[in-house]
Design a protein around this motif. Sequence first.
Motif, PDB file in Angstrom:
ATOM      1  N   LEU A 138       0.857  -1.195   0.000  1.00  0.00           N
ATOM      2  CA  LEU A 138       0.000   0.000   0.000  1.00  0.00           C
ATOM      3  C   LEU A 138       0.891   1.243   0.000  1.00  0.00           C
ATOM      4  CD1 LEU A 138      -2.545  -1.189   2.718  1.00  0.00           C
ATOM      5  CD2 LEU A 138      -2.881  -1.170   0.235  1.00  0.00           C
ATOM      6  N   PRO A 139       1.564   1.520  -1.118  1.00  0.00           N
ATOM      7  CA  PRO A 139       2.530   2.614  -1.152  1.00  0.00           C
ATOM      8  C   PRO A 139       1.927   3.996  -0.897  1.00  0.00           C
ATOM      9  CG  PRO A 139       2.117   1.799  -3.362  1.00  0.00           C
ATOM     10  CD  PRO A 139       1.429   0.864  -2.411  1.00  0.00           C
ATOM     11  N   ASP A 140       0.635   4.174  -1.184  1.00  0.00           N
ATOM     12  CA  ASP A 140       0.007   5.481  -1.006  1.00  0.00           C
ATOM     13  C   ASP A 140      -0.612   5.678   0.379  1.00  0.00           C
ATOM     14  OD1 ASP A 140       0.693   6.260  -3.603  1.00  0.00           O
ATOM     15  OD2 ASP A 140      -1.094   5.283  -4.423  1.00  0.00           O
ATOM     16  N   ALA A 141      -0.610   4.617   1.201  1.00  0.00           N
ATOM     17  CA  ALA A 141      -1.145   4.757   2.563  1.00  0.00           C
ATOM     18  C   ALA A 141      -0.282   5.752   3.329  1.00  0.00           C
ATOM     19  CB  ALA A 141      -1.153   3.400   3.261  1.00  0.00           C
ATOM     20  N   ARG A 142      -0.916   6.514   4.219  1.00  0.00           N
ATOM     21  CA  ARG A 142      -0.198   7.554   4.950  1.00  0.00           C
ATOM     22  C   ARG A 142       0.004   7.128   6.395  1.00  0.00           C
ATOM     23  NH1 ARG A 142       0.724  11.365   1.574  1.00  0.00           N
ATOM     24  NH2 ARG A 142       1.560  12.807   3.087  1.00  0.00           N
ATOM     25  N   THR A 151       3.906   8.989   3.112  1.00  0.00           N
ATOM     26  CA  THR A 151       3.343   7.764   2.550  1.00  0.00           C
ATOM     27  C   THR A 151       4.241   6.584   2.908  1.00  0.00           C
ATOM     28  OG1 THR A 151       4.547   7.866   0.452  1.00  0.00           O
ATOM     29  CG2 THR A 151       2.420   9.054   0.571  1.00  0.00           C
ATOM     30  N   CYS A 152       3.675   5.393   2.801  1.00  0.00           N
ATOM     31  CA  CYS A 152       4.463   4.180   3.067  1.00  0.00           C
ATOM     32  C   CYS A 152       5.608   4.052   2.058  1.00  0.00           C
ATOM     33  CB  CYS A 152       3.567   2.952   3.030  1.00  0.00           C
ATOM     34  SG  CYS A 152       2.429   2.859   4.423  1.00  0.00           S
ATOM     35  N   ALA A 153       5.378   4.477   0.822  1.00  0.00           N
ATOM     36  CA  ALA A 153       6.446   4.436  -0.184  1.00  0.00           C
ATOM     37  C   ALA A 153       7.606   5.345   0.221  1.00  0.00           C
ATOM     38  CB  ALA A 153       5.903   4.840  -1.553  1.00  0.00           C
ATOM     39  N   GLU A 154       7.283   6.537   0.742  1.00  0.00           N
ATOM     40  CA  GLU A 154       8.335   7.458   1.186  1.00  0.00           C
ATOM     41  C   GLU A 154       9.096   6.891   2.390  1.00  0.00           C
ATOM     42  OE1 GLU A 154       6.322  11.751  -0.040  1.00  0.00           O
ATOM     43  OE2 GLU A 154       5.658  10.734   1.796  1.00  0.00           O
TER      44      GLU A 154
END
Length: 164
Positions: A138-142, A151-154
């Motif tokens: 879920l890379p866009d989850a905050r 975000t999870c990606a960050e």
Amino acid sequence: LEVTLLDTQVAVPGREDTPTCAQLQTEGLAGQIDPSTCMLVTTLAPIQCGCAPSPTQPPVSLACNICGDGFVVTNPEARIFGGVLTCGEYQDAGSAGELLDAQCTSAPLTLFEICGCEAAPAGRSSCPVCGQGREVSLPDARVVITGEDITCAELEQQGLDGEI
């Protein structure tokens, strides 16, 4: 440590039966497990038997990297301990502080080759957010970390870049 999953069965390589965690605990306390099997049992038991610190004893586990500091698992699907666990599962247990100090100390010596331990690439730490060999789904989850909304990606990228 106390066994919390007494009825869980543990496949111990070299044994014909599949003892429960309660049986292994009883055999261990009675000195009925030979030394070569004991090392294997004490490696498997904390994870499979749900070993937890006793309320009267301080925790004896610390988070660790099964390859050793500065190294990463590159073969997370490799089966270890008679096929009971994968390197990725064992690394996750180490990262979560679920391994005993003795297990953390012996892991690099016994698992380095089979788990494909390699030096962490320059500029990259061994701190993936979801654990070794797993990806953020879920890379866009905050999430809010130390007051910062990212975000999870960050967060994953910060871990890979050695910033966390």
